[in-house]
Design a protein around this motif. Structure first.
Motif, short mmCIF file in Angstrom:
data_model
loop_
_atom_site.label_atom_id
_atom_site.label_comp_id
_atom_site.label_asym_id
_atom_site.label_seq_id
_atom_site.Cartn_x
_atom_site.Cartn_y
_atom_site.Cartn_z
N MET A 1 -74.59 72.97 17.94
CA MET A 1 -75.34 74.06 17.21
C MET A 1 -76.09 73.43 15.96
SD MET A 1 -74.48 78.09 16.05
CE MET A 1 -74.45 78.47 17.76
N LYS A 2 -75.27 72.66 15.32
CA LYS A 2 -75.90 72.27 13.90
C LYS A 2 -77.19 71.40 14.13
CE LYS A 2 -74.75 70.15 9.71
NZ LYS A 2 -73.76 69.36 8.73
N ASN A 3 -77.19 70.42 15.19
CA ASN A 3 -78.31 69.61 15.57
C ASN A 3 -79.26 70.47 15.68
OD1 ASN A 3 -76.71 67.33 14.98
ND2 ASN A 3 -76.31 66.86 17.11
N TYR A 4 -79.39 71.30 16.63
CA TYR A 4 -80.56 72.29 16.89
C TYR A 4 -80.92 73.10 15.63
CZ TYR A 4 -80.02 72.01 22.02
OH TYR A 4 -80.24 71.72 23.50
N LEU A 5 -80.00 73.55 14.73
CA LEU A 5 -80.50 74.15 13.57
C LEU A 5 -81.14 73.39 12.54
CD1 LEU A 5 -77.19 76.59 12.75
CD2 LEU A 5 -79.55 77.21 13.28
N THR A 6 -80.64 72.19 12.53
CA THR A 6 -81.28 71.28 11.54
C THR A 6 -82.63 71.07 12.01
OG1 THR A 6 -79.20 70.14 11.11
CG2 THR A 6 -81.04 68.93 10.42
N GLU A 7 -82.90 70.76 13.34
CA GLU A 7 -84.31 70.45 13.85
C GLU A 7 -85.13 71.57 13.61
OE1 GLU A 7 -86.45 69.16 18.19
OE2 GLU A 7 -84.21 69.12 18.05
N MET A 8 -84.72 72.80 14.11
CA MET A 8 -85.40 74.06 13.80
C MET A 8 -85.82 74.22 12.49
SD MET A 8 -84.13 76.70 16.78
CE MET A 8 -82.39 76.72 16.40
N LEU A 9 -84.88 74.00 11.52
CA LEU A 9 -85.27 74.19 9.93
C LEU A 9 -86.24 73.48 9.67
CD1 LEU A 9 -81.50 74.94 9.07
CD2 LEU A 9 -83.56 76.60 8.35
N SER A 10 -86.21 72.04 9.87
CA SER A 10 -87.16 71.17 9.71
C SER A 10 -88.64 71.20 10.26
CB SER A 10 -86.72 69.54 10.40
OG SER A 10 -85.52 68.97 9.85
N MET A 11 -88.50 71.88 11.44
CA MET A 11 -89.86 72.44 11.87
C MET A 11 -90.35 73.60 11.37
SD MET A 11 -89.20 71.98 16.18
CE MET A 11 -90.98 72.18 16.46
N GLN A 12 -89.55 74.39 10.88
CA GLN A 12 -89.95 75.55 10.12
C GLN A 12 -90.51 75.16 8.78
OE1 GLN A 12 -89.98 78.74 11.60
NE2 GLN A 12 -91.43 79.27 9.75
N ASP A 13 -89.91 74.25 8.01
CA ASP A 13 -90.15 73.92 6.65
C ASP A 13 -91.61 73.31 6.69
OD1 ASP A 13 -90.26 73.04 3.94
OD2 ASP A 13 -89.19 71.17 4.49
N ALA A 14 -91.80 72.57 7.82
CA ALA A 14 -93.27 71.89 8.14
C ALA A 14 -94.25 72.79 8.38
CB ALA A 14 -93.07 70.89 9.26
N ILE A 15 -94.09 73.89 8.96
CA ILE A 15 -95.04 74.68 9.31
C ILE A 15 -95.45 75.75 8.25
CG2 ILE A 15 -93.83 76.58 10.53
CD1 ILE A 15 -97.45 75.88 11.67
N ASN A 16 -94.31 75.93 7.45
CA ASN A 16 -94.52 76.76 6.29
C ASN A 16 -95.39 75.82 5.33
OD1 ASN A 16 -93.09 78.78 7.38
ND2 ASN A 16 -91.18 78.44 5.87
N THR A 17 -95.03 74.73 5.10
CA THR A 17 -95.91 73.75 4.25
C THR A 17 -97.14 73.52 4.64
OG1 THR A 17 -93.83 72.52 3.87
CG2 THR A 17 -96.00 71.52 3.32
N GLN A 18 -97.42 73.58 6.12
CA GLN A 18 -98.94 73.67 6.68
C GLN A 18 -99.74 74.65 6.16
OE1 GLN A 18 -98.98 73.00 10.71
NE2 GLN A 18 -101.34 72.47 10.75
N VAL A 19 -98.97 75.79 5.90
CA VAL A 19 -99.62 77.22 5.60
C VAL A 19 -99.95 77.02 3.95
CG1 VAL A 19 -99.24 79.47 5.72
CG2 VAL A 19 -98.86 78.43 7.70
N ASN A 20 -98.82 76.82 3.41
CA ASN A 20 -98.98 76.68 2.10
C ASN A 20 -97.99 75.66 1.33
OD1 ASN A 20 -98.23 77.52 -0.72
ND2 ASN A 20 -99.23 79.35 -0.57
N ASP A 21 -98.89 74.73 0.78
CA ASP A 21 -97.69 73.41 0.31
C ASP A 21 -96.61 74.16 -0.94
OD1 ASP A 21 -99.53 71.65 1.63
OD2 ASP A 21 -100.66 71.37 -0.01
N ASP A 22 -97.09 74.90 -1.33
CA ASP A 22 -96.04 75.38 -2.47
C ASP A 22 -95.27 76.77 -1.80
OD1 ASP A 22 -94.62 75.29 -4.79
OD2 ASP A 22 -96.08 76.43 -5.94
N TRP A 23 -95.21 76.90 -0.72
CA TRP A 23 -94.78 78.27 -0.12
C TRP A 23 -93.53 78.66 -0.77
CZ3 TRP A 23 -90.04 78.79 2.73
CH2 TRP A 23 -89.42 77.66 2.93
N ARG A 24 -92.36 77.72 -1.24
CA ARG A 24 -91.06 78.06 -1.57
C ARG A 24 -91.11 79.16 -3.08
NH1 ARG A 24 -89.51 73.77 0.98
NH2 ARG A 24 -87.41 73.97 2.20
N SER A 25 -92.30 78.78 -3.74
CA SER A 25 -92.54 79.52 -5.03
C SER A 25 -93.16 80.72 -4.92
CB SER A 25 -92.85 78.55 -6.05
OG SER A 25 -94.32 78.22 -5.85
N GLN A 26 -93.94 81.38 -3.65
CA GLN A 26 -94.66 82.16 -3.47
C GLN A 26 -94.08 83.55 -3.34
OE1 GLN A 26 -98.08 81.35 -3.78
NE2 GLN A 26 -97.32 79.76 -4.22
#
Length: 208
Positions: A1-26
């Motif tokens: 499960m951890k491997n799947y979670l890590t992969e999905m979280l990495s993909m989510q970080d990537a798509i969020n960054t594609q939408v907004n480079d500074d998404w964490r501070s928005q």
């Protein structure tokens, strides 16, 4: 499960960054996105007593996967890294009391109430919802990867600018994605190598 979670979280970080480079501070209102998606999910599941309705479980699954995107984003926003986010999600899952609620609609409303009141994602209740909807964690992973690829495809083709066309040949892109996903799975349940790239390529072919 951890491997799947890590992969999905990495993909989510990537798509969020594609939408907004500074998404964490928005300070995006992820909780609001979650409850709106839950309302859409309930429409697909059916709740109107004054008309005949049958649950559209394909659409229910898609809405659950959309909600999962926002749940992952909520954890990533407050984590130092993808790895620490994965550990946090695992902790939430393992420490959550198992819900005995078997009524999908009632559990969905309990989940929404928690998200709205606490502005946090309840992973235990969410996974109970996926279970009631017939989705295993492997199914959730598979459909998440597929939807994440579609989200990336949309962004690459002008979704944020308003130039993306969502309906192709009279069907929404989500429906095309489900077709491609079914075709991708072999008789023994296996998947093509470079699964994400395969999905993206098939989406491109149909869109063009």
């Amino acid at each position: 499960m951890k491997n799947y979670l890590t992969e999905m979280l990495s993909m989510q970080d990537a798509i969020n960054t594609q939408v907004n480079d500074d998404w964490r501070s928005q300070n995006f209102e992820w909780y609001r996105a979650v409850w709106i998606e839950c309302a859409e999910l309930l429409d697909h599941y059916g709740w109107k007593w004054w008309k005949k309705q049958e649950p559209d479980m394909e659409q229910v699954s898609l809405e659950l996967v959309d909600i999962w995107h926002f749940g992952l984003s909520m954890i990533l926003e407050t984590s130092d890294s993808v790895s620490s986010a994965a550990e946090t999600v695992l902790h939430h899952i393992e420490s959550s009391e198992a819900s005995s609620e078997s009524d999908f609609k009632l559990l969905l409303e309990q989940f929404v109430a928690h998200v709205l009141e606490r502005k946090e994602f309840h992973f235990g209740m969410f996974l109970r919802l996926t279970s009631l909807a017939g989705l295993s964690f492997d199914d959730l992973y598979l459909q998440y990867v597929a939807k994440n690829v579609l989200n990336r495809f949309r962004q690459d083709h002008g979704y944020k600018q308003g130039t993306y066309v969502k309906v192709w040949d009279g069907r929404e892109d989500n429906e095309h994605l489900f077709d491609i996903l079914k075709q991708a799975q072999t008789a023994d349940g296996g998947l093509p190598e470079s699964f994400a790239e395969f999905l993206y390529g098939e989406l491109s072919r149909r869109y063009n």
